[in-house]
Design an enzyme around this catalytic site. Structure first.
Site, short mmCIF file in Angstrom:
data_model
loop_
_atom_site.label_atom_id
_atom_site.label_comp_id
_atom_site.label_asym_id
_atom_site.label_seq_id
_atom_site.Cartn_x
_atom_site.Cartn_y
_atom_site.Cartn_z
N GLY A 1 -6.97 4.78 -2.03
CA GLY A 1 -7.07 3.36 -2.35
C GLY A 1 -8.48 2.89 -2.05
O GLY A 1 -9.02 3.19 -0.98
N GLU B 1 0.84 -1.21 0.00
CA GLU B 1 0.00 0.00 0.00
C GLU B 1 0.87 1.25 0.00
O GLU B 1 0.56 2.24 -0.67
CB GLU B 1 -0.93 0.00 1.21
CG GLU B 1 -1.65 1.31 1.47
CD GLU B 1 -2.66 1.70 0.41
OE1 GLU B 1 -2.83 2.92 0.17
OE2 GLU B 1 -3.27 0.81 -0.20
N HIS C 1 -3.18 0.25 -15.36
CA HIS C 1 -4.29 0.96 -16.00
C HIS C 1 -4.33 2.36 -15.43
O HIS C 1 -4.40 2.54 -14.22
CB HIS C 1 -5.63 0.27 -15.75
CG HIS C 1 -6.80 1.09 -16.23
ND1 HIS C 1 -7.12 1.20 -17.56
CD2 HIS C 1 -7.67 1.88 -15.55
CE1 HIS C 1 -8.17 2.01 -17.68
NE2 HIS C 1 -8.51 2.44 -16.47
N HIS D 1 0.08 -14.08 -1.20
CA HIS D 1 1.37 -14.33 -0.56
C HIS D 1 1.86 -15.69 -1.05
O HIS D 1 1.19 -16.71 -0.85
CB HIS D 1 1.24 -14.30 0.96
CG HIS D 1 0.70 -13.01 1.47
ND1 HIS D 1 1.31 -11.79 1.25
CD2 HIS D 1 -0.41 -12.73 2.19
CE1 HIS D 1 0.61 -10.83 1.82
NE2 HIS D 1 -0.45 -11.37 2.39
N ARG E 1 5.36 -16.96 -0.78
CA ARG E 1 6.41 -17.64 0.00
C ARG E 1 6.68 -16.82 1.24
O ARG E 1 6.35 -15.64 1.31
CB ARG E 1 7.67 -17.88 -0.82
CG ARG E 1 8.48 -16.69 -1.18
CD ARG E 1 9.80 -16.97 -1.94
NE ARG E 1 10.20 -18.32 -2.07
CZ ARG E 1 10.25 -19.02 -3.22
NH1 ARG E 1 9.91 -18.43 -4.35
NH2 ARG E 1 10.64 -20.26 -3.27
N SER E 2 7.30 -17.47 2.23
CA SER E 2 7.59 -16.78 3.49
C SER E 2 9.03 -16.29 3.51
O SER E 2 9.88 -16.75 2.74
CB SER E 2 7.33 -17.72 4.67
OG SER E 2 8.15 -18.86 4.59
#
Length: 138
Positions: free
Chosen positions: A82, A62, A106, A89, A91-92
């Site tokens: 927003g 964000e 866009h 998500h 992978r860690s």
């Protein structure tokens, strides 16, 4: 100082005493249609099991997504909000830094769709996010 360096400094300066500062997020690169920021992965952003919290990842996304739209408009006439956010998500991460790159995919008069790709230190995608921004007349 170049125009690019001036803009990056201004972005980083506006983040004092905000979540960005708490999470140690730093803007590092920008262009006409993209913005890049990094965040360290440490105990400030861990889940209880010692891996990066998905919410912290989304905060980084964000933090890149809205200003990406801000760079593409006249801020004297418009502001950015927003209105929808999604994240996958993949992978860690336990340590190091993560880097988010936001790109406008866009650019309408009132709606921008920004894709934010977040990678680890090895360049592996850890999260792919989308942010829809509404461009408001002031």
């Amino acid at each position: 100082m170049t125009e690019k360096e001036t803009k990056l400094q201004a972005l980083n300066d506006m983040c004092k005493n905000t979540l960005n500062e708490t999470l140690q997020i730093t803007y590092t690169d920008l262009g006409e249609d993209y913005l890049v920021a990094t965040m360290p992965v440490n105990e400030r952003v861990y889940q209880p099991d010692g891996i990066l919290n998905g919410g912290a990842t989304m905060a980084l996304a964000e933090t890149v997504g809205s200003p990406t739209s801000m760079l593409a408009i006249d801020l004297n006439k418009f502001s950015v909000r927003g209105i929808e956010f999604s994240a996958n998500h993949l992978r860690s991460v336990k340590h190091g830094n993560i880097t988010a790159t936001g790109k406008i995919i866009h650019k309408g008069k009132t709606i921008h769709l920004v894709e934010i790709k977040i990678v680890d230190d090895r360049g592996r995608v850890i999260s792919l996010c989308k942010l829809t921004n509404y461009i408001l007349a002031k």
